[in-house]
Design a protein around this motif. Structure first.
Motif, PDB file in Angstrom:
ATOM      1  N   ILE A 126       0.872  -1.180   0.000  1.00  9.84           N
ATOM      2  CA  ILE A 126       0.000   0.000   0.000  1.00  9.84           C
ATOM      3  C   ILE A 126       0.908   1.228   0.000  1.00  9.84           C
ATOM      4  O   ILE A 126       2.084   1.125   0.354  1.00  9.84           O
ATOM      5  N   GLN A 130      -2.714   5.571   1.294  1.00  8.58           N
ATOM      6  CA  GLN A 130      -3.552   4.450   1.749  1.00  8.58           C
ATOM      7  C   GLN A 130      -3.231   4.093   3.198  1.00  8.58           C
ATOM      8  O   GLN A 130      -4.118   3.703   3.968  1.00  8.58           O
ATOM      9  N   HIS A 133      -5.111   6.366   5.453  1.00  7.13           N
ATOM     10  CA  HIS A 133      -6.503   5.929   5.473  1.00  7.13           C
ATOM     11  C   HIS A 133      -6.680   4.696   6.363  1.00  7.13           C
ATOM     12  O   HIS A 133      -7.634   4.587   7.135  1.00  7.13           O
TER      13      HIS A 133
ATOM     14  N   ASN C 166      -1.203   6.835  -5.757  1.00  3.82           N
ATOM     15  CA  ASN C 166      -1.839   8.112  -5.451  1.00  3.82           C
ATOM     16  C   ASN C 166      -0.954   9.312  -5.732  1.00  3.82           C
ATOM     17  O   ASN C 166      -0.968  10.284  -4.985  1.00  3.82           O
ATOM     18  N   MET C 208      -7.894   3.432  -3.649  1.00  2.00           N
ATOM     19  CA  MET C 208      -7.817   2.608  -2.441  1.00  2.00           C
ATOM     20  C   MET C 208      -6.891   1.411  -2.619  1.00  2.00           C
ATOM     21  O   MET C 208      -6.401   1.144  -3.687  1.00  2.00           O
ATOM     22  N   TYR C 209      -6.703   0.719  -1.504  1.00  2.00           N
ATOM     23  CA  TYR C 209      -5.801  -0.434  -1.459  1.00  2.00           C
ATOM     24  C   TYR C 209      -5.998  -1.346  -2.662  1.00  2.00           C
ATOM     25  O   TYR C 209      -7.127  -1.716  -2.984  1.00  2.00           O
TER      26      TYR C 209
END
Lengths: 307, 136, 230
Positions: A126, A130, A133, C166, C208-209
């Motif tokens: 990740i 992430q 999060h 990201n 997301m992951y």
């Protein structure tokens, strides 16, 4: 309160905080950590413990954090995405809370090619956003990624890094916005030397209102020598050292360069305090922990506030 | 015992080295008789395999002679030839055959003298190296 | 296509030590295009082996052949080829890792009276594109869950050294990656492309992951097309 850490309380109270940094030893000697901790104690509000910085093997961040707690300091555990998958990260986060660690910093991590085991396989399961999060979900929803309930109370004050000087420059505040959206509580920036460029960055950050959604700590590192300044400018990504700063060091003359470096740093710290949106300073002394008391005194940041 | 006369395969560009070979033969710029000249339209067409096969077949040395850089009739054939010779040298080194058995050189258009000199020098160098070890 | 590069000669030579009948089997597909294991490279390796053997007084016999595609039975089902394989002590495959394995499995299935040793002459490097004459760059990691529609057709999983999803890390400088200054920062390229496409909003959404199960993390993968099966 997110974790009730010293750092969180001071920032929430509106104090201008100063955090320090401590690189664990390349071996198991707890005394090295204790000695460095003693130099920083009562001089900074929390201390980042790096996680295999520059991808070089060192004592684990989590263990060094525990030593700091025992010495009466507050650590911020750095965690990089390079060496752990999500399973190991969440496990270490539980362990960190169990040991009393209340702040952490989510990082992608330097690529292993820069370290002492360039042949290693990396993880990068990740990324840092992430990770933010993930920690926020664990804290606020009491769930791990798969949505299984966490047994017991998990708390953490969540930090992340930001490099205002990396490219593309216009995108950097937007990346910061993404970290805010992911749930970051505080940000520590890459070392700042180019104050004009940092001011421009902060203006954009303030215009976007990001400083109201997370606390931004400006990163600084003293220039110990002209060689170090030139090396950093040439080799460390996203570090821009203005020529007039290097000239000041040169003009200081032999034997006075380090003192001039500290003088420049103290001036910077004062200037940073007045920039809108800056909530504190992250002082990375990098193997100069013993000079932190002197720097903090000269910069006029002592004594530190108490919670 | 008869003196060792190195057998050299010379891949010669039609536009420069071949003309030089002709002129050299007519003038007194002698080059060793054991040289076998192979005409190619451009040295760029000489493949790595041609160089290896010549040595595998027992030649003592192989030379590719093209135009001066910037003067190739096909613009870049000589640059390609030089790179292929370098690659072939490293392939030979892997096998344990001296890199000195392979050479790239160039002559100007009417360069009979240089042509003869290249081959004479190479002959001397190969004499020092001795016969192709694959022949023994 | 699959890109490969030949192993150093000494490594190949050590694989065939003691063998007297050697078959070099090239592959006419990807590795021919990337000039690593096609007909030309088969002949070069053959020439090198013969020279090396002769130097060492070794009388081993070297045969050179090319199959159009070593990763497919159809191109290996060739009686003269199978006879040559049967006759050889060892087969040096100049295909990618897929071809080496497939040829090995195939030959050992169709040949009963002996076990065939197939060894690789190439290192399979990546799935990539031909960028310039003699130059190939990695483009796909085969993660099994393509995201190119969100990233302007530039893959961050493959082309970002940290596979970030990201945006660029703090090491992106002047459009280059800190890991290698000759490599473009994938995220820099993505941002430029999204800007040109008018799709910068993609950058604001948190990706997301990633589910890595469709990638190799889920174990060896297979694709089955039921409609093609009888």
């Amino acid at each position: 309160m997110k974790s009730g850490s010293n750092l969180e309380r001071l920032l929430e109270r509106g104090e201008f905080v100063v955090t320090g940094e401590l690189g664990p030893p390349k071996g198991p000697d707890a005394n090295v950590v204790k000695e460095k901790a003693a130099m920083l104690k009562d001089h900074v509000d929390a201390v980042n413990i790096t996680d295999n910085q520059s991808a070089t093997v060192r004592m684990s961040s989590i263990a060094a954090c525990k030593i700091l707690i025992d010495e009466g300091l507050e650590p911020t555990m750095q965690m990089v995405a390079r060496d752990r998958n999500r399973i190991a990260m969440m496990a270490d986060l539980f362990g960190a809370t169990a040991l009393g660690i209340k702040n952490m910093l989510c990082l992608s991590g330097d690529h292993q090619i820069f370290g002492n085991h360039p042949e290693a396989k990396n993880v990068f399961d990740i990324d840092s956003i992430q990770m933010i999060h993930m920690v926020k979900t664990m804290r606020d929803e009491h769930k791990v990624i798969c949505e299984d309930e966490i047994e017991g109370e998990f708390t953490m004050y969540i930090g992340a890094a930001c490099n205002p000087f990396a490219d593309p420059a216009w995108y950097r505040p937007h990346r910061l916005a993404k970290k805010v959206e992911a749930g970051v509580d505080f940000i520590q920036t890459q070392c700042i030397y180019d104050m004009n460029r940092f001011r421009a960055f902060m203006k954009q950050v303030v215009d976007m209102g990001l400083h109201e959604k997370c606390k931004i700590l400006a990163g600084v590192t003293p220039l110990k020598s002209i060689g170090m300044a030139r090396y950093m400018a040439a080799n460390v990504s996203g570090i821009i050292i203005p020529d007039d700063m290097i000239n000041r060091l040169r003009d200081a003359g032999k034997g006075n360069v380090a003192a001039e470096g500290i003088k420049i740093l103290c001036e910077q710290m004062q200037e940073l305090k007045d920039i809108e949106g800056v909530a504190g300073i992250h002082l990375m002394a990098i193997e100069w922990e013993h000079r932190v008391p002197e720097i903090m005194k000269m910069a006029g940041f002592l004594p530190r506030p108490t919670v | 015992m008869k003196e060792f006369e190195p057998r050299i395969i010379a891949f010669c560009c039609h536009y420069c080295a071949l003309a030089a070979a002709d002129v050299a033969g007519k003038m007194e710029f002698q080059f060793p008789p054991s040289v076998r000249v192979i005409r190619v339209l451009c040295t760029g067409k000489v493949e790595i395999l041609h160089l290896l096969k010549a040595l595998e077949a027992g030649a003592d040395g192989v030379v590719v002679i093209g135009c001066k850089f910037g003067e190739c009739y096909f613009r870049e054939g000589n640059y390609r030839a030089q790179k292929k010779v370098e690659r072939a040298k490293s392939l030979l080194e892997e096998v344990g055959i001296e890199q000195g058995r392979l050479r790239f050189d160039f002559v100007p258009g009417p360069g009979a003298k240089k042509f003869a000199a290249i081959l004479s020098t190479m002959t001397e160098e190969l004499k020092a190296l001795g016969p192709n070890p694959l022949r023994s | 296509m699959i890109v490969g590069e030949r192993k150093p000669f000494s490594e190949i030579l050590s694989m065939v030590e003691g063998d007297s009948k050697i078959l070099i089997l090239g592959c006419g597909s990807c590795v021919t295009v990337c000039m690593a294991g096609g007909e030309e490279e088969v002949k070069i390796l053959g020439s090198q082996l013969r020279m090396a053997f002769r130097r060492n007084g070794n009388n081993a016999e070297v045969t050179e052949l090319v199959a159009l595609r070593q990763c497919d039975d159809e191109y290996l089902e060739d009686t003269p080829l199978i006879e040559k394989v049967k006759d050889a002590d060892i087969v040096i495959s100049m295909a990618c890792g897929v071809g080496v394995q497939h040829a090995s499995t195939f030959f050992n299935r169709v040949i009963d009276d002996k076990t065939i040793r197939v060894v690789p002459a190439l290192n399979t490097t990546f799935m990539g594109a031909n960028i310039d004459v003699g130059e190939w760059h990695e483009r796909c990691l085969g993660c099994g869950d393509c995201v190119l529609e969100k990233t302007g057709g530039i893959c961050p999983i493959t082309r970002c050294a940290k596979s970030l999803l990201n945006g660029p890390c703090g090491g992106s400088f002047n459009g280059k990656c800190e890991v290698n200054k000759d490599t473009d920062c994938a995220w820099h390229l993505i941002i430029e492309r999204l800007e040109a496409l008018g799709e910068l909003d993609n950058l604001k959404k948190i990706e997301m992951y990633k589910d890595w199960r469709p990638s190799h993390s889920g174990g060896p993968r297979k694709t089955v097309r039921e409609d093609m099966k009888i």
